[in-house]
Design an enzyme around this catalytic site. Structure first.
Site, PDB file in Angstrom:
ATOM      1  N   ASP A   4      -8.113  -6.101  -5.578  1.00 30.46           N
ATOM      2  CA  ASP A   4      -9.222  -5.735  -6.468  1.00 30.46           C
ATOM      3  C   ASP A   4     -10.134  -4.731  -5.762  1.00 30.46           C
ATOM      4  OD1 ASP A   4     -11.076  -5.655  -8.479  1.00 30.46           O
ATOM      5  OD2 ASP A   4     -11.558  -7.789  -8.447  1.00 30.46           O
ATOM      6  N   CYS A  21     -11.848  -1.819 -13.066  1.00 27.44           N
ATOM      7  CA  CYS A  21     -11.017  -3.025 -13.066  1.00 27.44           C
ATOM      8  C   CYS A  21     -10.358  -3.341 -14.400  1.00 27.44           C
ATOM      9  CB  CYS A  21     -11.851  -4.232 -12.626  1.00 27.44           C
ATOM     10  SG  CYS A  21     -12.640  -4.070 -11.017  1.00 27.44           S
TER      11      CYS A  21
END
Length: 518
Positions: free
Chosen positions: A51, A87
């Site tokens: 991430d 994201c």
């Protein structure tokens, strides 16, 4: 038709017609071999998705085990990109193999379709895990899914996306402690005990349990999505003192004025004040610290596969949803920008048919992950609605024929707040992600689309902004790899017109037309 299978389980290509005069005995033998190949178990697949892990600023430096166990054992792609540097839309692109304008997830908010009911009814219902499930794969997910997953407005924790046999998904955005999971649709709350709750370790531990409990008759797919190195950058206790003397790299565009760039890049104070420098250096160190647990995760997985005698029949992908910056063009920390540090991502793959120690120049995208995974599973890709293309041919040419694309689309829809940030009253409304010293990393008018061209003759980027200035940025990355000079006023107008027309086509492309390189 599904591809034939080699002994290792990898696809080996299309069936060829038999010559008319072939003798009966060899024909029977060949038929037997074909049946044996088709009945052998397809390859297993694992996708590890970090991430916010950059590749441009040394984000892979802490990953020594991962580079040895995946990169050195397979292929490392030097030109891997996300089609959108944020994201939720990036993860939606990974799951669907589509550009954001086709899956319609625009940003990290519910109103931007992040895990919204519109997403659930449409693109998510055709995400690649659904197809893998139909291919008899046993599927497992653990970690961060989409930023708004599990919210009441999006179906709450009881909602489990289709295609997953085992589901251990984080509710909301990345956390390391004190979070809630949806475990197969049931709420599971966690505290701050390292042994029981540290999310990166929990993910790998549950994946090991899944591997122990699986059926050996069918292949498996695991998607492991740790929080690292996303904020709040909480490292495991044993790693909290690592990299104490490290600071963010001071080269390239670090602490440079965003000259001739769109408005958002012209607003940071330059040179950066010491408070911002201290803040971003601390973030940089902590990001690396959190990644050490991900490195351990990869090692644990590889050892487990080896002990199960499945390592040689498993493809392992390692990548990130987007890049990151720490001080580039005086922006303290974030992603969301069109520049190389935010759109380049790490990508390494090992598996059957992939020779070790390959360093590949082929241009690959996060929208290519879904078709590549489905290609490995034996799916006929012509039956799947994706914008990306399989890159199996790039890393395993003995298994597939294929060509690399020369250009692609990057698109992003800016997020802002309708009201003024109380901490930064002078800046006015429409901004968001305002960090130290009132430097805002995003805004409504940080909405852009780019054509990124990368082949043997060209290394260019052309970007248009949907703002009051209709701002345009153009970079020659061969002569200016850090994108310091916007050359829009120096480029031949016919070249600009050609780039504009290519951008218009890409912004409306669907499926095959997204792969048209004419």
């Amino acid at each position: 038709m599904a591809g034939l299978r080699s002994e290792g389980g990898a696809p080996t290509g299309r069936r060829t017609a038999l010559p008319a005069g072939l003798a009966l005995l060899p024909l029977l033998l060949l038929t037997c071999c074909v049946r044996c190949a088709e009945s052998s178990k397809p390859s297993n697949i694992i996708l590890v998705l970090a991430d916010d892990q950059d590749v441009q600023l040394g984000g892979m430096t802490p990953m020594k085990k991962t580079k040895a166990l995946i990169g050195a054992a397979g292929a490392t792609f030097l030109n891997a990109f996300t089609v959108t540097p944020l994201c939720c839309p990036s993860r939606a692109s990974i799951l669907t193999g589509r550009y954001p304008h086709n899956h319609e997830v625009r940003n990290n908010s519910l109103t931007g379709n992040c895990s919204s009911t519109l997403w659930q009814k449409g693109p998510e219902a055709n995400a690649f895990p659904v197809y893998l499930s139909k291919q008899k794969y046993q599927t497992f997910f653990a970690g961060k899914y989409l930023n708004q997953y599990g919210k009441k407005e999006a179906g709450d924790v009881s909602y489990v996306p289709p295609g997953w046999d085992q589901w251990h998904a984080l509710v909301g955005n990345s956390q390391y402690y004190n979070y809630t999971l949806s475990v197969n649709g049931k709420e599971e709350k966690h505290g701050d005990s390292y042994e029981k709750d540290y999310l990166t370790d929990l993910i790998v531990n549950r994946s090991l349990r899944f591997l122990d409990d699986r059926s050996p008759q069918h292949p498996f797919f695991l998607m492991l999505s740790p929080p690292a190195p996303h904020s709040p950058w909480t490292a495991a206790p044993q790693y909290q003192k690592k990299f104490s003397n490290v600071q963010a790299p001071r080269d390239g565009s670090f602490n440079k004025l965003g000259k001739d760039k769109h408005w958002l890049l012209r607003q940071p104070v330059n040179p950066m004040p010491n408070s911002s420098l201290t803040f971003l250096d601390d973030a940089f160190r902590k990001r690396w610290q959190t990644l050490l647990s991900v490195d351990d995760m990869v090692e644990t997985l590889v050892k487990k596969l080896d002990s199960m005698k499945e390592l040689d029949n498993t493809y392992i992908f390692y990548t990130s949803d987007n890049g990151y910056h720490t001080g580039q063009f005086s922006l303290p920390i974030d992603k969301r920008q069109l520049y190389e540090f935010d759109i380049r991502i790490p990508l390494m793959v090992r598996g059957p048919g992939i020779k070790p120690n390959q360093t590949l120049q082929a241009l690959v995208l996060n929208i290519d992950l879904a078709p590549t995974i489905l290609d490995i599973s034996g799916m006929n890709l012509s039956t799947v609605n994706v914008d990306g293309q399989s890159f199996l041919a790039q890393m395993a040419p003995s298994l597939r024929n294929g060509t690399a694309r020369p250009f692609f689309l990057v698109e992003y829809t800016g997020e802002g707040h309708p009201t003024t940030d109380p901490a930064c009253p002078k800046l006015g409304p429409g901004l968001s992600q305002c960090f130290p010293d009132c430097v805002c990393e995003d805004a409504y008018n940080n909405t852009y689309a780019c054509v990124r061209t990368l082949d043997s003759q060209h290394n260019l980027q052309y970007c248009e902004f949907a703002d009051s200035e209709s701002f345009v940025e153009v970079y020659n990355l061969t002569s200016d790899p850090h994108q310091l000079e916007n050359i829009v006023k120096k480029v031949d107008p016919t070249v600009l017109q050609a780039m504009n027309q290519r951008l218009i086509k890409l912004q409306s492309c669907m499926g095959d037309s997204c792969r048209d390189t004419s």
